[in-house]
Design a protein around this motif. Sequence first.
Motif, PDB file in Angstrom:
ATOM      1  N   ASP A 268       0.800  -1.216   0.000  1.00 13.71           N
ATOM      2  CA  ASP A 268       0.000   0.000   0.000  1.00 13.71           C
ATOM      3  C   ASP A 268       0.837   1.272   0.000  1.00 13.71           C
ATOM      4  O   ASP A 268       0.520   2.235  -0.684  1.00 13.71           O
ATOM      5  CB  ASP A 268      -0.925   0.029   1.227  1.00 13.71           C
ATOM      6  CG  ASP A 268      -1.914  -1.119   1.234  1.00 13.71           C
ATOM      7  OD1 ASP A 268      -2.456  -1.419   0.148  1.00 13.71           O
ATOM      8  OD2 ASP A 268      -2.128  -1.707   2.302  1.00 13.71           O
ATOM      9  N   SER A 269       1.887   1.319   0.836  1.00 10.19           N
ATOM     10  CA  SER A 269       2.594   2.592   0.966  1.00 10.19           C
ATOM     11  C   SER A 269       4.034   2.372   1.382  1.00 10.19           C
ATOM     12  O   SER A 269       4.396   1.335   1.935  1.00 10.19           O
ATOM     13  CB  SER A 269       1.903   3.492   2.002  1.00 10.19           C
ATOM     14  OG  SER A 269       2.023   2.939   3.295  1.00 10.19           O
ATOM     15  N   LEU A 270       4.843   3.358   1.080  1.00  9.93           N
ATOM     16  CA  LEU A 270       6.232   3.391   1.493  1.00  9.93           C
ATOM     17  C   LEU A 270       6.430   4.664   2.306  1.00  9.93           C
ATOM     18  O   LEU A 270       6.180   5.763   1.820  1.00  9.93           O
ATOM     19  CB  LEU A 270       7.151   3.404   0.269  1.00  9.93           C
ATOM     20  CG  LEU A 270       8.635   3.685   0.507  1.00  9.93           C
ATOM     21  CD1 LEU A 270       9.234   2.630   1.428  1.00  9.93           C
ATOM     22  CD2 LEU A 270       9.394   3.727  -0.811  1.00  9.93           C
ATOM     23  N   ASP A 271       6.833   4.498   3.559  1.00 14.34           N
ATOM     24  CA  ASP A 271       7.023   5.632   4.462  1.00 14.34           C
ATOM     25  C   ASP A 271       8.503   5.910   4.626  1.00 14.34           C
ATOM     26  O   ASP A 271       9.287   5.020   4.962  1.00 14.34           O
ATOM     27  CB  ASP A 271       6.425   5.338   5.844  1.00 14.34           C
ATOM     28  CG  ASP A 271       4.919   5.133   5.780  1.00 14.34           C
ATOM     29  OD1 ASP A 271       4.319   5.621   4.811  1.00 14.34           O
ATOM     30  OD2 ASP A 271       4.367   4.486   6.687  1.00 14.34           O
ATOM     31  N   LEU A 272       8.895   7.176   4.389  1.00 18.19           N
ATOM     32  CA  LEU A 272      10.269   7.615   4.564  1.00 18.19           C
ATOM     33  C   LEU A 272      10.284   8.805   5.519  1.00 18.19           C
ATOM     34  O   LEU A 272       9.666   9.831   5.247  1.00 18.19           O
ATOM     35  CB  LEU A 272      10.880   8.035   3.220  1.00 18.19           C
ATOM     36  CG  LEU A 272      10.961   6.967   2.133  1.00 18.19           C
ATOM     37  CD1 LEU A 272      11.517   7.566   0.847  1.00 18.19           C
ATOM     38  CD2 LEU A 272      11.824   5.802   2.579  1.00 18.19           C
ATOM     39  N   ASP A 273      10.964   8.656   6.638  1.00 22.87           N
ATOM     40  CA  ASP A 273      11.079   9.725   7.629  1.00 22.87           C
ATOM     41  C   ASP A 273      12.520  10.216   7.649  1.00 22.87           C
ATOM     42  O   ASP A 273      13.455   9.412   7.686  1.00 22.87           O
ATOM     43  CB  ASP A 273      10.708   9.230   9.031  1.00 22.87           C
ATOM     44  CG  ASP A 273       9.278   8.718   9.099  1.00 22.87           C
ATOM     45  OD1 ASP A 273       8.499   9.047   8.177  1.00 22.87           O
ATOM     46  OD2 ASP A 273       8.957   7.984  10.048  1.00 22.87           O
ATOM     47  N   MET A 274      12.701  11.529   7.631  1.00 23.09           N
ATOM     48  CA  MET A 274      14.044  12.091   7.653  1.00 23.09           C
ATOM     49  C   MET A 274      14.031  13.437   8.355  1.00 23.09           C
ATOM     50  O   MET A 274      12.986  14.100   8.452  1.00 23.09           O
ATOM     51  CB  MET A 274      14.594  12.223   6.239  1.00 23.09           C
ATOM     52  CG  MET A 274      13.786  13.148   5.338  1.00 23.09           C
ATOM     53  SD  MET A 274      14.208  12.982   3.600  1.00 23.09           S
ATOM     54  CE  MET A 274      13.517  11.364   3.236  1.00 23.09           C
ATOM     55  N   ASN A 275      15.188  13.855   8.831  1.00 24.23           N
ATOM     56  CA  ASN A 275      15.317  15.120   9.543  1.00 24.23           C
ATOM     57  C   ASN A 275      16.236  16.065   8.788  1.00 24.23           C
ATOM     58  O   ASN A 275      17.364  15.695   8.435  1.00 24.23           O
ATOM     59  CB  ASN A 275      15.902  14.904  10.948  1.00 24.23           C
ATOM     60  CG  ASN A 275      14.991  14.083  11.840  1.00 24.23           C
ATOM     61  OD1 ASN A 275      13.776  14.211  11.775  1.00 24.23           O
ATOM     62  ND2 ASN A 275      15.579  13.229  12.663  1.00 24.23           N
ATOM     63  N   ILE A 276      15.765  17.286   8.531  1.00 21.68           N
ATOM     64  CA  ILE A 276      16.673  18.350   8.112  1.00 21.68           C
ATOM     65  C   ILE A 276      17.535  18.676   9.326  1.00 21.68           C
ATOM     66  O   ILE A 276      17.017  18.925  10.405  1.00 21.68           O
ATOM     67  CB  ILE A 276      15.905  19.593   7.647  1.00 21.68           C
ATOM     68  CG1 ILE A 276      15.054  19.250   6.414  1.00 21.68           C
ATOM     69  CG2 ILE A 276      16.850  20.739   7.338  1.00 21.68           C
ATOM     70  CD1 ILE A 276      14.204  20.404   5.923  1.00 21.68           C
ATOM     71  N   PRO A 277      18.856  18.647   9.215  1.00 24.64           N
ATOM     72  CA  PRO A 277      19.719  18.727  10.394  1.00 24.64           C
ATOM     73  C   PRO A 277      19.582  20.041  11.164  1.00 24.64           C
ATOM     74  O   PRO A 277      19.348  21.099  10.583  1.00 24.64           O
ATOM     75  CB  PRO A 277      21.129  18.592   9.812  1.00 24.64           C
ATOM     76  CG  PRO A 277      20.946  17.979   8.473  1.00 24.64           C
ATOM     77  CD  PRO A 277      19.621  18.472   7.977  1.00 24.64           C
ATOM     78  N   GLN A 278      19.753  19.950  12.481  1.00 18.99           N
ATOM     79  CA  GLN A 278      19.912  21.156  13.291  1.00 18.99           C
ATOM     80  C   GLN A 278      21.303  21.728  13.018  1.00 18.99           C
ATOM     81  O   GLN A 278      22.245  21.002  12.675  1.00 18.99           O
ATOM     82  CB  GLN A 278      19.731  20.846  14.769  1.00 18.99           C
ATOM     83  CG  GLN A 278      20.698  19.831  15.331  1.00 18.99           C
ATOM     84  CD  GLN A 278      20.478  19.565  16.808  1.00 18.99           C
ATOM     85  OE1 GLN A 278      20.043  20.439  17.549  1.00 18.99           O
ATOM     86  NE2 GLN A 278      20.779  18.352  17.243  1.00 18.99           N
ATOM     87  N   THR A 279      21.437  23.047  13.162  1.00 17.21           N
ATOM     88  CA  THR A 279      22.700  23.711  12.870  1.00 17.21           C
ATOM     89  C   THR A 279      22.991  24.762  13.934  1.00 17.21           C
ATOM     90  O   THR A 279      22.075  25.271  14.604  1.00 17.21           O
ATOM     91  CB  THR A 279      22.668  24.408  11.493  1.00 17.21           C
ATOM     92  OG1 THR A 279      21.802  25.562  11.559  1.00 17.21           O
ATOM     93  CG2 THR A 279      22.166  23.474  10.406  1.00 17.21           C
ATOM     94  N   ALA A 280      24.265  25.108  14.073  1.00 23.02           N
ATOM     95  CA  ALA A 280      24.691  26.210  14.934  1.00 23.02           C
ATOM     96  C   ALA A 280      25.815  26.945  14.229  1.00 23.02           C
ATOM     97  O   ALA A 280      26.731  26.315  13.679  1.00 23.02           O
ATOM     98  CB  ALA A 280      25.156  25.696  16.295  1.00 23.02           C
TER      99      ALA A 280
END
Length: 435
Positions: A268-280
Amino acid sequence: MSSRKPRCKPLTTPLGLFAVVSTLLCCESASAGGIMVYEAGQEGAGLANAGSAVLATDPSVLMTNPAGMTRLKGTQVNANAQVILGAMKFSRDDGNTFDGGNGGNPLPYLPGSSLFITHEVNDRASIGFGMYGNFGLAVDYDDDWAGRYFTQESALIGISFQPTFAYKITDALSVGIGPRFVYGYFRTEVAVNNNPFGLLDTPDGQLRYKDTDWGTGVNVGLLYQLNERTQLGLDYTSKVKLEFSDSPELKHITNPVLNFALNRLDVDSLDLDMNIPQTATFSASYELSPQWKLLGSLGWQDWSDFGSIGVQVDSNAGGTSRSVDRQYKDTYHVSIGAQNQIDSHWRWNMGLGYDSSAVDNSDRTVDVPMGDAWRFATGVNYALDKDTDLHLSYTLIWMGDMSTEQTKNSNGQSVSGEYRNAALHVIGGGMVWRF
């Protein structure tokens, strides 16, 4: 970027489901990735990010340090445009086991634009709004190239919408904060090998996947006037989580084993979870004279968090979840630059920057070919009158030679080669209006 040998380790998986996922997904290594782009067409692009958290000369500062808005008078508008031109041709070597060509130039161009508005509420408070894209990468290879079973096309783009508030606590210290609403777009196309054992002459199939999502984060900054010549700035952006979930489109899958598994599982579906990185980012500027100003920046980006991508396939016959670790690691940035106020109209910017690689050479992949990057930037700002500025900039992002080798778990075949003299050329410009 995935590892050299893409890993899909099921936690709980029926045998048939693992066959489908490993064949269709691992060959693509759950393709996702991106780069942080300092350039958004703004004047500061000509400084290679040097002094980005203290450069409060126009409204684009709300992207690099929202506290800088307190240094801007009245109402100001900044509109920019830019284009990234790639030179990243792949060259096969003797370790390559797939037929096909070199793929052409996978990044011929990537356009972008940004808009920033600030308003001085009173002598202490300012508000603003920014729309900008400083995250993402897109590659598009020839469909029949040697790495087609790892990727043919991949794009991950993030556009930020940021309402912002800044307040001058004292004459020397300002703070700023802006929630970020990020619109993410992800697309991938990968060839599916209908003839994995080489016994038949069967044309490739294809998997296509496309989805969008919204994520939220925050941009926080401090700006401090140490003395009449020295400014210090600190900016932090939180991570932004994007969750893509859609049905993969499968075309021309003629392999009977794959067809049997797909028909049985009804994926039915393909789930992809990702994070845009935190930065300093920490920046400083020092005014040598009325004509010359020196600037510098030190930065950190949390790419190790981005590298763990959740993958889940739902079906009527059961489910599986796994984490594909792309072996990303945190990156660090350093840059120096200078501004020369030539006269009342002309200002010349120049900068040099370096970013460490998010992957080791053994973990580089063809969907996001990234490595150490040197930035050589320059630009000019021209004051048409006291209320209108025009700026132009050019940045060379030099990555040099980047080797890569990716191997399929199912049969041990590899795409292997090198991106020689890889580089990106960024040309941008815009205008600032003051009211």
